[in-house]
Design an enzyme around this catalytic site. Structure first.
Site, PDB file in Angstrom:
ATOM      1  CG  ASP A  31      -6.096  -0.386  10.224  1.00 38.66           C
ATOM      2  OD1 ASP A  31      -6.727  -0.148   9.205  1.00 38.66           O
ATOM      3  OD2 ASP A  31      -4.846  -0.388  10.273  1.00 38.66           O
ATOM      4  CE  LYS A  44      -2.074  -3.282   6.193  1.00 42.37           C
ATOM      5  NZ  LYS A  44      -2.931  -4.495   6.020  1.00 42.37           N
ATOM      6  CD  GLN A  50      -1.678  -2.251   1.939  1.00 41.17           C
ATOM      7  OE1 GLN A  50      -0.522  -2.662   1.928  1.00 41.17           O
ATOM      8  NE2 GLN A  50      -2.644  -2.887   2.576  1.00 41.17           N
TER       9      GLN A  50
HETATM   10  O1  MRU Z   1      -5.231  -3.575   4.955  1.00 43.34           O
HETATM   11  P1  MRU Z   1      -5.510  -2.114   4.762  1.00 43.34           P
HETATM   12  O2  MRU Z   1      -4.908  -1.504   3.555  1.00 43.34           O
HETATM   13  O3  MRU Z   1      -6.980  -1.801   4.913  1.00 43.34           O
HETATM   14  O4  MRU Z   1      -4.761  -1.517   5.985  1.00 43.34           O
HETATM   15  C1  MRU Z   1      -5.212  -0.448   6.624  1.00 43.34           C
HETATM   16  C2  MRU Z   1      -4.319   0.655   6.432  1.00 43.34           C
HETATM   17  O5  MRU Z   1      -4.461   1.384   5.485  1.00 43.34           O
HETATM   18  C3  MRU Z   1      -3.245   0.906   7.372  1.00 43.34           C
HETATM   19  O6  MRU Z   1      -3.114   0.035   8.396  1.00 43.34           O
HETATM   20  C4  MRU Z   1      -3.295   2.340   7.742  1.00 43.34           C
HETATM   21  O7  MRU Z   1      -2.085   2.735   8.223  1.00 43.34           O
HETATM   22  C5  MRU Z   1      -4.360   2.617   8.753  1.00 43.34           C
HETATM   23  S1  MRU Z   1      -5.024   4.149   8.549  1.00 43.34           S
HETATM   24  C6  MRU Z   1      -6.391   3.860   7.587  1.00 43.34           C
END
Ligand code: MRU
Length: 372
Positions: A252, A263, A211
């Site tokens: 998250d 993440k 990402q």
């Molecule tokens: O698996 P994802 O792409 O949904 O992961 C979430 C994220 O984008 C990250 O963990 C991010 O740093 C959190 S902020 C929305």
């Protein structure tokens, strides 16, 4: 934010046809800008589960609009049948991904609003549509405010460095693509850049779905922010050599005691930051706080995804997006998608209400109405 000069959010209702929700299908970025139409709850659930949309705030906004789709497609003969159908669809959406608390929060906010509305299908449908828009607008506005608060930290560092470039490391994508607009970790960066403060961003590639390399880098190119994509293991080395002034990540799910689920790989960056006296900030809207959980390491559910995401890698080849096998075909792979960074490693939480210490005192000081 702008794409080729035109303002986009990550999710919106199609102009002239409010039974269609439109999203940017992020699986194709950084190479193709694809807009997808969602018209059924199953399509919305697939879009969340298979990560056409992802990121805590955007998952929440998609769930909000997903409930609008659920309500529009629900039986309208009686309030009971309508609500039973909408609740079942809400449960289906909640089951798509476990870690981002915004998903459950948005579905519950919709159900509470519908329950509280006048006892007619029309009234409940209207309230669900209004609430979907409210959730999306609020997410964008909260992210904008996070930018204003976080920008002050960057400005201070810049002053201490006599205007020299501020080097900021970020992990994954907590940019506008992970929310409705602006982003969380990136919002202070955009605000600082727009103010003329010199910034440079170290973008962790963020295996396995990259990402950082695909999405954060695409955002930085779009806004003209100087940046370098780095392999996930580089951050510690950069910090040891004074090349990182601060870290900002998203999250998250953050417990009200300040433990941060984010993440996979975030924890290792926080450890390296602590060892090198680099301030480690986490930016989040209040929708990402879990007001019940106390111990993030023990309690935050960690999503495990398909092993193919680790074994294969996607990229552009001859104008087409291709997937290639990285590992021996027979190797097993484990795919833990998130980890938890304990509050003690975090310098501060940047929220829409301001910046606080990562602790129950700090968080509840900003959100006193959450005090039990
Ligand atoms: O698996 P994802 O792409 O949904 O992961 C979430 C994220 O984008 C990250 O963990 C991010 O740093 C959190 S902020 C929305």
């Amino acid at each position: 934010m702008k794409v080729d000069g035109k303002h986009f959010r990550t999710i919106w209702v199609k102009e002239g046809n409010d039974s269609v929700i439109q999203i940017i299908d992020q699986r194709h970025l950084a190479h193709k800008f694809v807009i997808e139409d969602l018209t059924t709850v199953d399509e919305v659930a697939i879009a969340i589960k298979d990560m056409h949309v992802r990121g805590a705030g955007l998952i929440g906004a998609t769930a909000g609009y997903g409930m609008q789709v659920a309500a529009m497609n629900a039986p309208k003969d009686s309030v009971e049948d309508f609500m039973t159908s909408v609740k079942a669809d809400g449960a289906k959406l909640i089951a798509t991904r476990p870690t981002a608390v915004n998903l459950e929060w948005a579905v519950n906010r919709q159900l509470e609003a519908a329950e509280a509305a006048e006892n007619s299908v029309e009234a409940k449908l209207k309230v669900i549509r209004d609430t979907a828009k409210e959730i999306a607008d609020e997410d964008a506005e909260f992210c904008r405010r996070i930018g204003e608060h976080g920008c002050k930290i960057i400005e201070e560092i810049s002053k201490k460095k006599n205007g020299e470039t501020v080097n900021i490391l970020t992990h994954c994508n907590a940019g506008w693509l992970a929310f409705v607009d602006y982003g969380t970790a990136t919002s202070p960066i955009y605000a600082a850049f727009d103010k003329g403060i010199k910034v440079h961003v170290w973008v962790d590639e963020t295996r396995p779905r990259n990402q950082g390399a695909r999405l954060t880098a695409w955002e930085m190119v779009g806004h003209g922010v100087p940046h370098s994509v780095i392999a996930d293991n580089v951050g510690g080395h950069l910090m040891q050599h004074g090349l990182v002034d601060m870290v900002i990540t998203g999250t998250d799910r953050t417990t009200y005691t300040g433990d941060v689920g984010n993440k996979i790989g975030t924890y290792l960056k926080a450890l390296a930051a602590k060892d090198n006296n680099v301030p480690f900030y986490v930016a989040l809207p209040s929708s990402t706080f879990d007001w019940k959980m106390q111990d993030g390491v023990k309690e935050i559910p960690i999503e495990q995804r398909d092993a193919t995401e680790v074994k294969y890698i996607r990229g552009l080849h001859d104008g087409e997006i291709k997937e290639v096998l990285l590992t021996p075909e027979k190797s097993n792979a484990a795919n833990y998608a998130f980890d938890v960074t304990p509050a003690r490693l975090i310098k501060g939480l940047i929220t829409e209400r301001g910046i606080c210490e990562a602790s129950a005192e700090g968080v509840l000081g900003l959100y006193p109405e959450k005090h039990k």
